[in-house]
Scaffold this active site. Structure first.
Site, PDB file in Angstrom:
ATOM      1  N   LYS A 213      37.218  41.272  49.973  1.00  0.00           N
ATOM      2  CA  LYS A 213      38.349  41.249  50.908  1.00  0.00           C
ATOM      3  C   LYS A 213      39.509  42.081  50.381  1.00  0.00           C
ATOM      4  CE  LYS A 213      37.292  36.549  52.311  1.00  0.00           C
ATOM      5  NZ  LYS A 213      37.445  35.289  51.591  1.00  0.00           N
TER       6      LYS A 213
ATOM      7  N   LYS B 154      40.470  37.799  37.404  1.00  0.00           N
ATOM      8  CA  LYS B 154      41.724  37.560  38.126  1.00  0.00           C
ATOM      9  C   LYS B 154      42.916  37.731  37.194  1.00  0.00           C
ATOM     10  CE  LYS B 154      40.638  36.597  42.380  1.00  0.00           C
ATOM     11  NZ  LYS B 154      39.803  35.522  42.841  1.00  0.00           N
TER      12      LYS B 154
ATOM     13  N   LYS C  35      30.666  45.450  44.624  1.00  0.00           N
ATOM     14  CA  LYS C  35      30.578  44.487  45.727  1.00  0.00           C
ATOM     15  C   LYS C  35      31.655  44.685  46.796  1.00  0.00           C
ATOM     16  CE  LYS C  35      32.983  40.275  44.768  1.00  0.00           C
ATOM     17  NZ  LYS C  35      33.384  39.202  45.581  1.00  0.00           N
TER      18      LYS C  35
HETATM   19  P1  TYM Z   1      34.937  33.738  48.868  1.00  0.00           P
HETATM   20  O1  TYM Z   1      35.945  33.296  49.865  1.00  0.00           O
HETATM   21  O2  TYM Z   1      35.336  34.807  47.906  1.00  0.00           O
HETATM   22  O3  TYM Z   1      33.617  34.223  49.569  1.00  0.00           O
HETATM   23  C1  TYM Z   1      32.967  33.422  50.520  1.00  0.00           C
HETATM   24  C2  TYM Z   1      31.459  33.570  50.432  1.00  0.00           C
HETATM   25  O4  TYM Z   1      31.071  34.934  50.657  1.00  0.00           O
HETATM   26  C3  TYM Z   1      30.260  35.379  49.580  1.00  0.00           C
HETATM   27  N1  TYM Z   1      30.522  36.812  49.331  1.00  0.00           N
HETATM   28  C4  TYM Z   1      29.563  37.720  49.179  1.00  0.00           C
HETATM   29  N2  TYM Z   1      28.228  37.615  49.184  1.00  0.00           N
HETATM   30  C5  TYM Z   1      27.516  38.751  49.006  1.00  0.00           C
HETATM   31  N3  TYM Z   1      28.083  39.976  48.835  1.00  0.00           N
HETATM   32  C6  TYM Z   1      29.427  40.125  48.821  1.00  0.00           C
HETATM   33  N4  TYM Z   1      29.965  41.327  48.677  1.00  0.00           N
HETATM   34  C7  TYM Z   1      30.233  38.968  48.980  1.00  0.00           C
HETATM   35  N5  TYM Z   1      31.567  38.744  49.015  1.00  0.00           N
HETATM   36  C8  TYM Z   1      31.733  37.408  49.223  1.00  0.00           C
HETATM   37  C9  TYM Z   1      30.680  34.536  48.386  1.00  0.00           C
HETATM   38  O5  TYM Z   1      29.672  34.509  47.410  1.00  0.00           O
HETATM   39  C10 TYM Z   1      30.909  33.201  49.044  1.00  0.00           C
HETATM   40  O6  TYM Z   1      29.681  32.531  49.221  1.00  0.00           O
HETATM   41  N6  TYM Z   1      35.002  30.165  45.416  1.00  0.00           N
HETATM   42  C11 TYM Z   1      34.551  30.472  46.766  1.00  0.00           C
HETATM   43  C12 TYM Z   1      35.038  29.478  47.796  1.00  0.00           C
HETATM   44  C13 TYM Z   1      34.688  28.078  47.488  1.00  0.00           C
HETATM   45  C14 TYM Z   1      33.390  27.490  47.517  1.00  0.00           C
HETATM   46  C15 TYM Z   1      33.574  26.129  47.145  1.00  0.00           C
HETATM   47  C16 TYM Z   1      32.126  27.983  47.816  1.00  0.00           C
HETATM   48  C17 TYM Z   1      35.565  27.108  47.114  1.00  0.00           C
HETATM   49  N7  TYM Z   1      34.892  25.934  46.919  1.00  0.00           N
HETATM   50  C18 TYM Z   1      32.485  25.240  47.082  1.00  0.00           C
HETATM   51  C19 TYM Z   1      31.049  27.090  47.734  1.00  0.00           C
HETATM   52  C20 TYM Z   1      31.238  25.760  47.369  1.00  0.00           C
HETATM   53  C21 TYM Z   1      35.078  31.834  47.113  1.00  0.00           C
HETATM   54  O7  TYM Z   1      36.081  32.267  46.625  1.00  0.00           O
HETATM   55  O8  TYM Z   1      34.384  32.477  48.073  1.00  0.00           O
END
Ligand code: TYM
Length: 334
Positions: free
Chosen positions: A201, A114, A198
């Site tokens: 978004k 980031k 990967k």
């Molecule tokens: P975020 O919002 O980036 O993504 C949400 C979830 O989607 C999964 N993900 C993917 N899995 C497989 N392939 C991909 N290309 C892919 N893109 C996204 C992510 O692994 C995630 O499970 N930090 C987290 C949000 C968060 C969180 C937490 C998660 C905040 N607190 C506590 C679990 C527990 C995040 O940015 O996810």
């Protein structure tokens, strides 16, 4: 009755949910809500690291909420809440911050990524992102955290902060959270359409659950491939492997086998492969898209779901926070 193990996971409201979110995370949520005590939340506080405009934030949260419900997360079975509705999480994060070290936070891959991508906005929230995430998880004493592969390091940090708190105070307040996939396999990494890794978004390589069929067809037809194999049984380039990985999520195994065989025999036509892939994705997303629209139109229902979710989330979080404050040594004079 045996108490059910606790599960927690969250998604940031930074854009429409895509196939990576669905197969990496939400599909696991759906199977887990049947057997576990689940908390699924929308990480709106985490999303502030990228400074969303106030006029957009609510709509983004609403979109993810409608998407959670449309995918089948059931508020009768799981607690669904918005992170900022449970301020105990933020207080807990401050306490955890006191035991989180600059060096380890600076070394986190997501922080380094980031910081590289947004050099003009390397804020303290980005640095302490894993601490807030640890707080999200351990405040409910969650044992399982269904997430995609990209979150593995953050989860490792959550284990570290749980363990460290226990060690510093000589307690066993927190369990160390583990990842979880419904088939017992490794957490998934769903590839994007540009052959570069990967699906994300903000990568411009995603297929969203909310995309219209014609948009999906267009995106898939534009996916990067190559000129096709010229030798029998040759190794697939990354771009083609990625298309097959996506097919494995949405297509019939028999159909995949046929395309694999035609690849091995150098007879593959990428146009046909992409057409098939697009239609199979549409079969999955079309009903979800229709339900997203229904939920988006029902503010009353969304209000009820999040109010109950906030109450249940706060009840669980405040119980842990009270224990933690006692452990830390806070006492009231009144
Ligand atoms: P975020 O919002 O980036 O993504 C949400 C979830 O989607 C999964 N993900 C993917 N899995 C497989 N392939 C991909 N290309 C892919 N893109 C996204 C992510 O692994 C995630 O499970 N930090 C987290 C949000 C968060 C969180 C937490 C998660 C905040 N607190 C506590 C679990 C527990 C995040 O940015 O996810």
């Amino acid at each position: 009755m045996k108490k059910k193990d606790i599960v927690l996971s969250g998604i940031r409201p930074t854009g429409n949910l895509h196939l990576g979110n669905y197969y990496g995370a939400i599909r696991n949520f759906l199977s887990m809500q049947e057997d576990y005590n689940c908390f699924f939340f929308i990480a709106d506080v985490h999303s502030l690291t990228t400074h969303p405009k106030p006029e957009n934030l609510h709509a983004r949260v609403k979109q993810v909420l409608a998407e959670y419900l449309a995918c089948g997360i059931d508020p009768e079975k799981a607690t669904i809440y918005i992170q900022s509705d449970v301020p105990e999480v933020l207080e807990m994060a401050i306490y955890l911050n006191m035991n989180a070290y600059l060096g380890e936070l600076e070394r986190t891959t997501t922080f380094k990524d980031k910081a590289r991508k947004q050099p003009n906005n390397v804020n303290a929230g980005l640095l302490t992102y894993p601490v807030l995430m640890a707080s999200d998880i351990i405040i409910h004493k969650a044992k399982y955290v269904p997430v995609g592969k990209d979150q593995e390091q953050n989860l490792e940090m959550a284990r570290k902060y749980a363990r460290r708190f226990n060690n510093i105070y000589g307690v066993d307040e927190f369990v160390e959270p583990q990842d979880f996939t419904f088939d017992g396999g490794e957490p998934l990494k769903v590839p994007g359409l540009d052959g570069s890794g990967k699906m994300g978004k903000s990568e411009g390589n995603a297929i969203n659950l909310f995309d219209e069929p014609k948009e999906i067809r267009k995106k898939v037809m534009h996916a990067v491939t190559d000129s096709g194999p010229s030798k029998m049984n040759s190794e697939m380039p990354e771009t083609v492997k990625n298309l097959f990985s996506l097919m494995k999520l949405v297509s019939d195994p028999e159909v995949i086998k046929q395309f694999e065989e035609s690849y091995a025999k150098c007879e593959i036509r990428y146009g046909d492969l992409k057409k098939q892939l697009a239609e199979d994705i549409i079969d999955v997303t079309k009903p979800i898209r229709a339900r997203i629209n229904e939920y988006l139109a029902d503010d009353n229902y969304l209000g009820r779901v999040t109010k109950i979710g906030a109450e249940k989330g706060r009840e669980s979080a405040s119980k842990t926070l009270d224990e933690v404050k006692k452990i830390i040594g806070f006492k009231r004079f009144y």
